[in-house]
Design an enzyme around this catalytic site. Structure first.
Site, mmCIF file in Angstrom:
data_model
loop_
_atom_site.group_PDB
_atom_site.id
_atom_site.type_symbol
_atom_site.label_atom_id
_atom_site.label_comp_id
_atom_site.label_asym_id
_atom_site.label_seq_id
_atom_site.Cartn_x
_atom_site.Cartn_y
_atom_site.Cartn_z
ATOM 1 N N THR A 173 0.860 -1.183 0.000
ATOM 2 C CA THR A 173 0.000 0.000 0.000
ATOM 3 C C THR A 173 0.899 1.237 0.000
ATOM 4 O O THR A 173 1.984 1.187 0.570
ATOM 5 C CB THR A 173 -0.843 -0.009 1.299
ATOM 6 O OG1 THR A 173 -1.677 -1.141 1.277
ATOM 7 C CG2 THR A 173 -1.644 1.248 1.489
ATOM 8 N N ARG A 201 -13.801 -7.632 -0.494
ATOM 9 C CA ARG A 201 -13.064 -7.312 0.724
ATOM 10 C C ARG A 201 -12.607 -5.848 0.696
ATOM 11 O O ARG A 201 -12.129 -5.346 -0.318
ATOM 12 C CB ARG A 201 -11.859 -8.242 0.833
ATOM 13 C CG ARG A 201 -10.949 -7.985 2.038
ATOM 14 C CD ARG A 201 -9.779 -7.115 1.690
ATOM 15 N NE ARG A 201 -8.800 -7.067 2.774
ATOM 16 C CZ ARG A 201 -7.761 -6.250 2.794
ATOM 17 N NH1 ARG A 201 -7.565 -5.421 1.785
ATOM 18 N NH2 ARG A 201 -6.911 -6.265 3.790
ATOM 19 N N ASP A 204 -8.014 -1.520 5.351
ATOM 20 C CA ASP A 204 -7.900 -0.365 6.249
ATOM 21 C C ASP A 204 -7.768 0.968 5.526
ATOM 22 O O ASP A 204 -8.037 2.016 6.097
ATOM 23 C CB ASP A 204 -6.675 -0.554 7.153
ATOM 24 C CG ASP A 204 -5.398 -0.677 6.331
ATOM 25 O OD1 ASP A 204 -5.277 -1.659 5.573
ATOM 26 O OD2 ASP A 204 -4.533 0.222 6.430
ATOM 27 N N THR A 223 0.270 0.842 6.521
ATOM 28 C CA THR A 223 0.431 -0.139 5.457
ATOM 29 C C THR A 223 0.574 -1.498 6.118
ATOM 30 O O THR A 223 1.083 -1.594 7.229
ATOM 31 C CB THR A 223 1.665 0.179 4.588
ATOM 32 O OG1 THR A 223 2.033 -0.994 3.848
ATOM 33 C CG2 THR A 223 2.872 0.606 5.400
ATOM 34 N N GLY A 224 0.115 -2.538 5.428
ATOM 35 C CA GLY A 224 0.213 -3.872 6.004
ATOM 36 C C GLY A 224 -1.106 -4.614 5.876
ATOM 37 O O GLY A 224 -1.914 -4.296 5.009
HETATM 38 N N1 GLY Z 1 -3.231 -2.179 3.948
HETATM 39 C C1 GLY Z 1 -3.911 -2.466 2.771
HETATM 40 C C2 GLY Z 1 -4.908 -3.519 2.868
HETATM 41 O O1 GLY Z 1 -4.872 -4.383 3.727
HETATM 42 O O2 GLY Z 1 -5.798 -3.516 2.053
#
Ligand code: GLY
EC number: 3.5.1.1
Length: 309
Positions: A173, A201, A204, A223-224
Site C-alpha cells: 500500500t 473485501r 484499512d 500499510t500492512g
Molecule cells: N493495507 C492495505 C490492505 O490491507 O488492504
C-alpha cells in the site's frame, strides 16, 4: 513553519524489487508533494499529489500497479484526511479510477459522505470524468496466474492468501503525510489491497483512523494487513499519542508496539508527522521504503529498504 512531506511505498519483504527503481519513484513522489507546498498549496494538495505519483508508477500496489482479487479483478481502496478541517473522504473497492486517491478527495470535498464504495464510487468517478484505470499490469496478471491455484478460494479469513502476499512482498500500500507552511496536516493512502483477497473485501485504507488519520496534532498513514490495522486503529492511536505529548517518533514506535503485541510481526508499518514537522517511519516487517523532504532540503532522506537488496 517549515513544510515537510513524508511518503512510503509499503511494508513487506521487498525481496523482488529493484531498489533504484523504487527509490526513483519515492523521490519523484516527494518532489511532487514538496513542489505543491512551494507553490503555496496545502498539506492536502501535497499528500494527494505525492500519492498520485506513487499510484502512477505502475510498480507499487496502488493505482496502475494494483494487485487483483481472487477472481483476477482490480478493486482499490483509498482515503484522505485534512487535519485542519477534520474532514475525511474515502473510496472502497473501486474499479474505475486510475487514481483512487483523487476520487477519495472528491468524496471529501463534493459530497456529504465519508466513504463511497463499489459501483456508487465508480459512478462518481465516471460523472467527474476522472481518468479511467486501464486494468491490471502484465506483471500483476502473471503473479495472479502463478499464485491463484495456491490461494484459498473460499475463506474470508484468507490467512493462506496473506501468507502468499507476504511471500511476494505484496503488502505495498502507498501513502503520504505532510505538514504545510501554515501548520496544517494531512494524510493520503491508496492500495490495491491484499493480492487474491476475497471479492468485495475492503481493507484499512478506506477506514479513517485505521489506514489514515490526521488532526491538528499529527498525521499518519498505515500499510500492512488491513484486517489487523482496522482492529488496532493504528493511525488514530499514533496521532492520539502525539496529542498526549509524545513526539512523532515515540508515538509511531508505541502505536506499532501495541499493534505488534496484538497481531505479531510482519503485519504493519506507518509513516507519521507531527505539528513540529518531525517525520518518522516505523514497521514490523522486513522493510518499508519511505522518505521525507522539507521545503529547505535539496535532496530527500530515504530509508527502509531491506539490507540484502
Ligand atoms: N493495507 C492495505 C490492505 O490491507 O488492504
Amino acid at each position: 513553519m517549515n513544510g515537510v512531506v513524508v511518503v512510503h511505498a509499503g511494508a513487506g519483504t521487498w525481496r523482488f524489487f529493484n531498489r533504484d527503481e523504487v527509490t526513483k519513484v519515492i523521490k519523484s513522489s516527494l518532489r511532487a508533494g514538496i513542489e505543491a507546498l512551494k507553490r503555496g498549496g496545502t498539506a492536502l494538495d501535497a499528500v494527494v499529489n505525492a500519492t498520485i505519483v506513487l499510484e502512477d508508477s505502475g510498480i507499487l500496489n496502488a493505482g496502475l500497479g494494483s494487485v487483483v482479487d481472487a477472481l483476477g479483478r482490480l478493486t482499490m481502496d483509498a482515503g484522505v484526511m485534512d487535519g485542519y478541517t477534520g474532514r475525511a473522504g474515502a473510496v472502497a473497492a473501486v474499479t474505475y479510477p486510475k487514481n483512487p486517491v483523487v476520487l477519495a478527495r472528491k468524496v471529501m470535498e463534493l459530497t456529504d459522505h465519508i466513504i463511497l464504495s463499489g459501483s456508487g464510487a465508480d459512478e462518481l468517478a465516471f460523472r467527474l470524468n476522472l481518468p479511467k484505470h486501464p486494468g491490471p499490469t502484465e506483471r500483476v496478471l502473471k503473479l495472479y496466474k502463478e499464485y491463484v491455484s495456491k490461494a484459498d478460494p473460499t475463506s474470508v479469513r484468507f490467512a493462506k492468501n496473506v501468507k502468499i502476499a507476504k511471500e511476494l512482498g505484496m503488502l505495498d500500500t502507498v501513502g503520504a503525510v505532510a505538514l504545510d507552511n501554515d501548520g496544517r496536516l494531512a494524510a493520503a493512502v491508496s492500495t490495491g489491497g491484499i493480492i487474491l483477497k476475497f471479492p468485495g473485501r475492503v481493507g484499512d485504507s478506506a477506514i479513517p483512523g485505521a489506514g489514515f488519520y490526521a488532526d491538528r496534532y499529527g498525521a499518519a498513514v498505515a500499510t500492512g494487513v488491513g484486517e489487523t490495522i482496522m482492529m488496532s486503529l493504528l493511525t488514530y492511536r499514533a496521532v492520539q499519542l502525539i496529542k498526549e505529548g509524545y513526539t512523532a517518533i515515540t508515538a509511531a514506535k508505541m502505536a506499532l508496539q501495541f499493534h505488534t503485541s496484538l497481531f505479531g510481526k510482519d503485519t504493519a508499518g506507518l509513516i507519521i508527522v507531527d505539528r513540529s514537522g518531525t517525520p518518522y517511519g516505523a514497521y514490523n516487517t522486513q522493510a518499508m521504503p519511505w522518505g521525507y523532504i522539507r521545503v529547505d532540503m535539496e535532496e530527500p532522506y530515504i530509508s527502509g529498504f531491506p539490507e540484502t537488496t
